[in-house]
Design a protein around this motif. Structure first.
Motif, mmCIF file in Angstrom:
data_model
loop_
_atom_site.group_PDB
_atom_site.id
_atom_site.type_symbol
_atom_site.label_atom_id
_atom_site.label_comp_id
_atom_site.label_asym_id
_atom_site.label_seq_id
_atom_site.Cartn_x
_atom_site.Cartn_y
_atom_site.Cartn_z
ATOM 1 N N GLU A 39 0.844 -1.185 0.000
ATOM 2 C CA GLU A 39 0.000 0.000 0.000
ATOM 3 C C GLU A 39 0.885 1.243 0.000
ATOM 4 O O GLU A 39 2.087 1.178 0.254
ATOM 5 C CB GLU A 39 -0.909 -0.003 1.230
ATOM 6 N N CYS A 43 -2.103 7.717 2.683
ATOM 7 C CA CYS A 43 -3.298 7.962 1.883
ATOM 8 C C CYS A 43 -3.533 9.464 1.806
ATOM 9 O O CYS A 43 -3.543 10.163 2.825
ATOM 10 C CB CYS A 43 -4.491 7.264 2.514
ATOM 11 N N ARG A 192 -8.134 -5.653 -2.031
ATOM 12 C CA ARG A 192 -7.747 -4.246 -1.879
ATOM 13 C C ARG A 192 -7.389 -3.687 -3.247
ATOM 14 O O ARG A 192 -6.780 -4.366 -4.061
ATOM 15 C CB ARG A 192 -6.517 -4.116 -0.960
ATOM 16 N N ARG A 194 -5.643 -0.253 -5.029
ATOM 17 C CA ARG A 194 -4.924 1.006 -4.856
ATOM 18 C C ARG A 194 -5.256 1.931 -6.020
ATOM 19 O O ARG A 194 -5.244 1.520 -7.190
ATOM 20 C CB ARG A 194 -3.419 0.734 -4.788
ATOM 21 N N THR A 233 -5.419 3.277 -0.880
ATOM 22 C CA THR A 233 -5.852 1.901 -1.066
ATOM 23 C C THR A 233 -7.241 1.737 -0.472
ATOM 24 O O THR A 233 -7.470 2.048 0.700
ATOM 25 C CB THR A 233 -4.873 0.922 -0.398
ATOM 26 N N ARG A 235 -10.250 -0.596 0.733
ATOM 27 C CA ARG A 235 -10.422 -1.940 1.289
ATOM 28 C C ARG A 235 -11.884 -2.369 1.201
ATOM 29 O O ARG A 235 -12.759 -1.576 0.886
ATOM 30 C CB ARG A 235 -9.926 -1.965 2.729
#
Length: 264
Positions: A39, A43, A192, A194, A233, A235
């Protein structure tokens, strides 16, 4: 029982029981495995769990992406998207695959079970986009209606648009290179995903026939901070909203099941 043995037993029990672990947590879909892509370090897309419609329209709908949490409950849909259930319900249905390059020129039709059992594998880092087949979009809505009717899309619409679904399943390391279109949402059901995003006025540096995995390996590390995309990423259970004409590329970190709601 000795304390160390007790801890080991508790750890083993937790590995079975915790969501997201084992065959039940991942729906029977394979995780990323050795050498999986990591990841992002940080973020840079906001996550909102308490967003109102007024806030969505004023702060995000026409301005920037946002990650929505907890707005819908798709646990029933998620259960129906396990590997076992999808193969039982749709294994003999013919699906249309697209090449994983920016323009997705080439299409291939084959049974869903054949795609899952023979083509759903981790991305080869040396493959080009036009050599990689990807199941996303091009769904026959009549044949898949029994699944889609259990999906609850994000509740925030845009005036003058109508929602259209695109359902997908893809292997670890796969994805679609940079492209743009109208606004929409993307929800991860298993795995997941990204995301890399640029505003319309900031065209990213990329080759339309190189995979996102190759871009991340070859181009991304040399980008100065000012040229980095927004990234995060997503989820299972999270929904990303992207505004109209925003450039975006995706990279599945695990074997992933996902559905997009395009606002056309």
């Amino acid at each position: 029982m000795a304390p160390a043995s007790q801890l080991l037993a508790l750890w083993a029990l937790a590995a079975v029981a915790l969501p997201g672990s084992g065959a039940e947590g991942d729906g029977g879909w394979r995780p990323g495995g050795p050498g999986a892509v990591a990841e992002e370090e940080r973020c840079t897309v906001e996550r909102r769990a308490d967003l109102t419609y007024a806030e969505f329209v004023q702060q995000y709908a026409f301005v920037k992406p946002v990650i929505l949490q907890g707005l819908t409950d798709n646990s029933r849909f998620r259960a129906l998207c396990s590997r076992e259930r999808l193969l039982a319900s749709f294994g003999d249905r013919v699906v249309r695959l697209s090449t994983a390059n920016t323009y997705s020129y080439h299409k291939v039709d084959l049974p869903f079970q054949e795609y899952v059992e023979q083509l759903l594998h981790p991305q080869d880092p040396t493959s080009l986009g036009n050599d990689t087949l990807y199941f996303f979009g091009d769904n026959n809505f009549t044949e898949w209606a029994s699944l889609f009717r259990h999906y609850s899309p994000p509740p925030f619409g845009l005036l003058g648009t109508a929602p259209a679904y695109s359902f997908g399943i893809a292997g670890a390391g796969s994805g679609v290179p940079f492209h743009w279109h109208g606004p929409g949402y993307s929800e991860v059901i298993y795995g997941r995903k990204r995301w890399f995003l640029y505003p319309p006025e900031k065209t990213p540096e990329f080759h339309p026939n190189k995979t996102t995995l190759a871009w991340l390996r070859d181009t991304y590390p040399a980008l100065p901070p000012s040229a980095r995309p927004l990234e995060c990423t997503i989820r299972a259970g999270e929904v990303l909203y992207f505004p109209d004409r925003w450039w975006h590329a995706t990279l599945n970190l695990d074997t992933s099941v996902f559905i997009s709601t395009f606002l056309g």
